[in-house]
Design a protein around this motif. Structure first.
Motif, mmCIF file in Angstrom:
data_model
loop_
_atom_site.group_PDB
_atom_site.id
_atom_site.type_symbol
_atom_site.label_atom_id
_atom_site.label_comp_id
_atom_site.label_asym_id
_atom_site.label_seq_id
_atom_site.Cartn_x
_atom_site.Cartn_y
_atom_site.Cartn_z
ATOM 1 N N LEU A 152 0.884 -1.099 -0.124
ATOM 2 C CA LEU A 152 0.020 0.009 0.052
ATOM 3 C C LEU A 152 0.746 1.318 -0.012
ATOM 4 O O LEU A 152 1.849 1.310 0.782
ATOM 5 C CB LEU A 152 -0.891 -0.018 1.464
ATOM 6 N N LEU A 153 0.523 2.206 -0.843
ATOM 7 C CA LEU A 153 1.321 3.550 -0.796
ATOM 8 C C LEU A 153 0.294 4.580 -0.015
ATOM 9 O O LEU A 153 -0.572 4.751 -0.254
ATOM 10 C CB LEU A 153 1.310 4.085 -2.307
ATOM 11 N N PHE A 154 1.171 4.817 1.103
ATOM 12 C CA PHE A 154 0.412 5.705 2.204
ATOM 13 C C PHE A 154 1.242 7.080 2.231
ATOM 14 O O PHE A 154 2.127 7.264 2.268
ATOM 15 C CB PHE A 154 0.649 4.968 3.408
ATOM 16 N N PRO A 155 0.158 8.109 1.977
ATOM 17 C CA PRO A 155 0.597 9.310 1.779
ATOM 18 C C PRO A 155 0.916 10.099 3.247
ATOM 19 O O PRO A 155 -0.038 10.193 4.096
ATOM 20 C CB PRO A 155 -0.742 10.295 1.202
ATOM 21 N N SER A 156 2.177 10.080 3.538
ATOM 22 C CA SER A 156 2.438 10.324 4.907
ATOM 23 C C SER A 156 2.271 12.058 5.195
ATOM 24 O O SER A 156 2.514 12.823 4.312
ATOM 25 C CB SER A 156 3.945 10.342 5.173
ATOM 26 N N PRO A 157 1.945 12.405 6.500
ATOM 27 C CA PRO A 157 1.661 13.865 6.574
ATOM 28 C C PRO A 157 3.042 14.603 6.443
ATOM 29 O O PRO A 157 2.738 15.945 6.315
ATOM 30 C CB PRO A 157 1.317 13.626 8.293
ATOM 31 N N GLN A 158 4.212 13.903 6.644
ATOM 32 C CA GLN A 158 5.519 14.814 6.186
ATOM 33 C C GLN A 158 5.591 15.089 4.766
ATOM 34 O O GLN A 158 6.443 15.738 4.530
ATOM 35 C CB GLN A 158 6.510 13.873 6.714
ATOM 36 N N GLY A 159 4.693 14.656 3.949
ATOM 37 C CA GLY A 159 4.608 15.214 2.384
ATOM 38 C C GLY A 159 5.523 14.102 1.614
ATOM 39 O O GLY A 159 5.487 14.384 0.507
ATOM 40 N N HIS A 160 5.866 12.930 2.195
ATOM 41 C CA HIS A 160 6.348 12.013 1.404
ATOM 42 C C HIS A 160 5.547 10.629 1.220
ATOM 43 O O HIS A 160 5.128 10.399 2.531
ATOM 44 C CB HIS A 160 7.878 11.818 1.754
ATOM 45 N N ASP A 161 5.203 9.827 0.323
ATOM 46 C CA ASP A 161 4.695 8.664 0.479
ATOM 47 C C ASP A 161 5.373 7.502 0.883
ATOM 48 O O ASP A 161 6.747 7.506 0.705
ATOM 49 C CB ASP A 161 4.261 8.419 -1.204
ATOM 50 N N VAL A 162 4.852 6.799 1.584
ATOM 51 C CA VAL A 162 5.564 5.631 2.448
ATOM 52 C C VAL A 162 4.679 4.308 1.847
ATOM 53 O O VAL A 162 3.593 4.245 1.672
ATOM 54 C CB VAL A 162 5.394 5.610 3.768
ATOM 55 N N ARG A 163 5.589 3.458 1.025
ATOM 56 C CA ARG A 163 5.049 2.149 0.534
ATOM 57 C C ARG A 163 5.284 0.969 1.634
ATOM 58 O O ARG A 163 6.312 0.915 2.396
ATOM 59 C CB ARG A 163 5.778 1.616 -0.610
ATOM 60 N N VAL A 164 4.272 0.414 2.311
ATOM 61 C CA VAL A 164 4.188 -0.362 3.234
ATOM 62 C C VAL A 164 3.794 -1.663 2.614
ATOM 63 O O VAL A 164 2.689 -1.845 2.102
ATOM 64 C CB VAL A 164 3.355 -0.118 4.476
ATOM 65 N N GLY A 165 4.428 -2.874 3.283
ATOM 66 C CA GLY A 165 4.047 -4.155 2.899
ATOM 67 C C GLY A 165 3.002 -4.683 4.073
ATOM 68 O O GLY A 165 3.458 -4.432 5.254
ATOM 69 N N TYR A 166 1.974 -5.147 3.983
ATOM 70 C CA TYR A 166 1.134 -5.319 4.874
ATOM 71 C C TYR A 166 0.473 -6.787 4.913
ATOM 72 O O TYR A 166 0.191 -7.372 3.976
ATOM 73 C CB TYR A 166 0.011 -4.276 5.268
ATOM 74 N N ALA A 167 -0.213 -7.347 6.105
ATOM 75 C CA ALA A 167 -1.134 -8.394 6.176
ATOM 76 C C ALA A 167 -1.997 -8.083 7.200
ATOM 77 O O ALA A 167 -1.748 -7.593 7.971
ATOM 78 C CB ALA A 167 -0.134 -9.563 6.745
ATOM 79 N N MET A 168 -3.334 -8.290 6.800
ATOM 80 C CA MET A 168 -4.527 -8.074 7.393
ATOM 81 C C MET A 168 -5.033 -9.235 7.828
ATOM 82 O O MET A 168 -5.234 -10.574 6.955
ATOM 83 C CB MET A 168 -5.354 -7.404 6.560
ATOM 84 N N THR A 169 -5.461 -9.721 9.080
ATOM 85 C CA THR A 169 -6.046 -10.812 9.565
ATOM 86 C C THR A 169 -7.217 -10.225 10.474
ATOM 87 O O THR A 169 -7.205 -9.515 11.332
ATOM 88 C CB THR A 169 -5.098 -11.457 10.528
ATOM 89 N N PRO A 170 -8.330 -11.121 10.140
ATOM 90 C CA PRO A 170 -9.601 -10.809 11.221
ATOM 91 C C PRO A 170 -9.381 -11.360 12.493
ATOM 92 O O PRO A 170 -8.760 -12.185 12.663
ATOM 93 C CB PRO A 170 -10.696 -11.492 10.468
ATOM 94 N N LEU A 171 -9.925 -10.672 13.768
ATOM 95 C CA LEU A 171 -9.970 -11.054 14.984
ATOM 96 C C LEU A 171 -11.055 -11.729 15.325
ATOM 97 O O LEU A 171 -12.154 -10.925 15.142
ATOM 98 C CB LEU A 171 -9.641 -9.758 15.834
ATOM 99 N N GLU A 172 -11.102 -12.938 15.667
ATOM 100 C CA GLU A 172 -12.433 -13.554 16.077
ATOM 101 C C GLU A 172 -12.266 -14.268 17.529
ATOM 102 O O GLU A 172 -11.095 -14.588 17.859
ATOM 103 C CB GLU A 172 -12.842 -14.400 15.146
ATOM 104 N N ASP A 173 -13.407 -14.297 18.210
ATOM 105 C CA ASP A 173 -13.159 -15.092 19.317
ATOM 106 C C ASP A 173 -13.473 -16.648 19.241
ATOM 107 O O ASP A 173 -13.502 -17.034 18.162
ATOM 108 C CB ASP A 173 -14.393 -14.406 20.544
ATOM 109 N N ARG A 174 -13.522 -17.661 20.025
ATOM 110 C CA ARG A 174 -13.528 -18.829 20.073
ATOM 111 C C ARG A 174 -15.091 -19.324 19.326
ATOM 112 O O ARG A 174 -15.005 -20.392 18.864
ATOM 113 C CB ARG A 174 -13.499 -19.455 21.349
ATOM 114 N N ALA A 175 -15.923 -18.410 19.419
ATOM 115 C CA ALA A 175 -17.369 -18.733 18.980
ATOM 116 C C ALA A 175 -17.385 -18.212 17.487
ATOM 117 O O ALA A 175 -18.464 -18.547 16.814
ATOM 118 C CB ALA A 175 -18.265 -18.190 19.634
#
Length: 235
Positions: A152-175
């Motif tokens: 993901l290319l994230f527009p940093s508030p400092q004025g430069h773009d940051v490319r981040v590699g990410y992993a997204m995972t759902p949080l679920e309880d035992r049910a």
């Protein structure tokens, strides 16, 4: 019972015993006796003692519930403190939201990578915070076991773009109930090698599954979880 040894030894003449019952569960009994006269206890005394026992059973059940809630709160506080320490110490950025997409966790590495201060986003909705560019990621979640992995290319508030590699995972309880979503990421702006970026994303995905697994275990039992963790994931 007059021929029982215990009755004879104690010289029991009259005995009255009623159960302590709360919502169908027997918590104990209330027992009284008289060692001077027989036939002392009548239906009136039995009804009086039953009324007392019913009131006592409710009080005992409430006291146990309060004790259990206090124990549970102490365990939750301990677990939260442990998780906060883990999130603070790892080098990967961690953002967690609740089921309504309110930001609940934003660790120190996330501050450094994205250039966003924790106090400006905690408790706020993604869409109404400095992390609004990430809101679409959380709306279009991947519910698979592997989670979602990409850049993901994230527009940093400092004025430069940051490319981040990410992993997204759902949080679920035992049910299986949705508790929220966790995003684990690293700054890959300067990484040009595709294989190295993929390797980092695999580590992020594993870390995301680890955190999700902890939440899954703690959903119904907060007594603690024992397991093995590859420390390279926290590097």
């Amino acid at each position: 019972f007059q021929n029982n040894l215990s009755v004879m030894h104690l010289s029991l003449r009259s005995v009255l015993c009623v159960p302590l019952i709360h919502k169908g569960d027997t918590l104990g009994v209330v027992y009284v006796d008289n060692r001077l006269q027989s036939g002392v206890f009548t239906e009136r005394e039995k009804n009086l003692l039953m009324a007392f026992a019913n009131t006592a059973a409710v009080a005992i059940a409430n006291a146990r519930l309060y004790r259990d809630l206090q124990d549970l709160l102490a365990q939750i506080t301990e677990v939260k403190s442990l998780m906060d320490n883990v999130f603070t110490s790892i080098g990967s950025g961690v953002i967690a939201t609740d089921a309504d997409d309110h930001i609940t966790t934003f660790n120190r590495a996330a501050e450094r990578i994205l250039g966003v201060q924790e106090h400006t986003v905690i408790g706020r909705e993604l869409q109404a915070s400095a992390l609004e560019p990430m809101a679409e990621l959380f709306r279009v979640r991947n519910d698979s076991e592997e989670g979602e992995r990409r850049d993901l290319l994230f527009p940093s508030p400092q004025g430069h773009d940051v490319r981040v590699g990410y992993a997204m995972t759902p949080l679920e309880d035992r049910a299986g109930r949705r508790l929220g979503t966790i995003l684990v990421f690293q700054d890959v702006t300067l990484i040009r090698d595709y294989e190295e970026r993929m390797l980092r994303q695999e580590k992020l995905a594993a870390l995301g599954r680890l955190v999700s697994g902890i939440a899954h275990e703690f959903g119904n039992q907060l007594g603690g979880v024992r397991g093995l963790v590859d420390l390279a994931l926290l590097d």
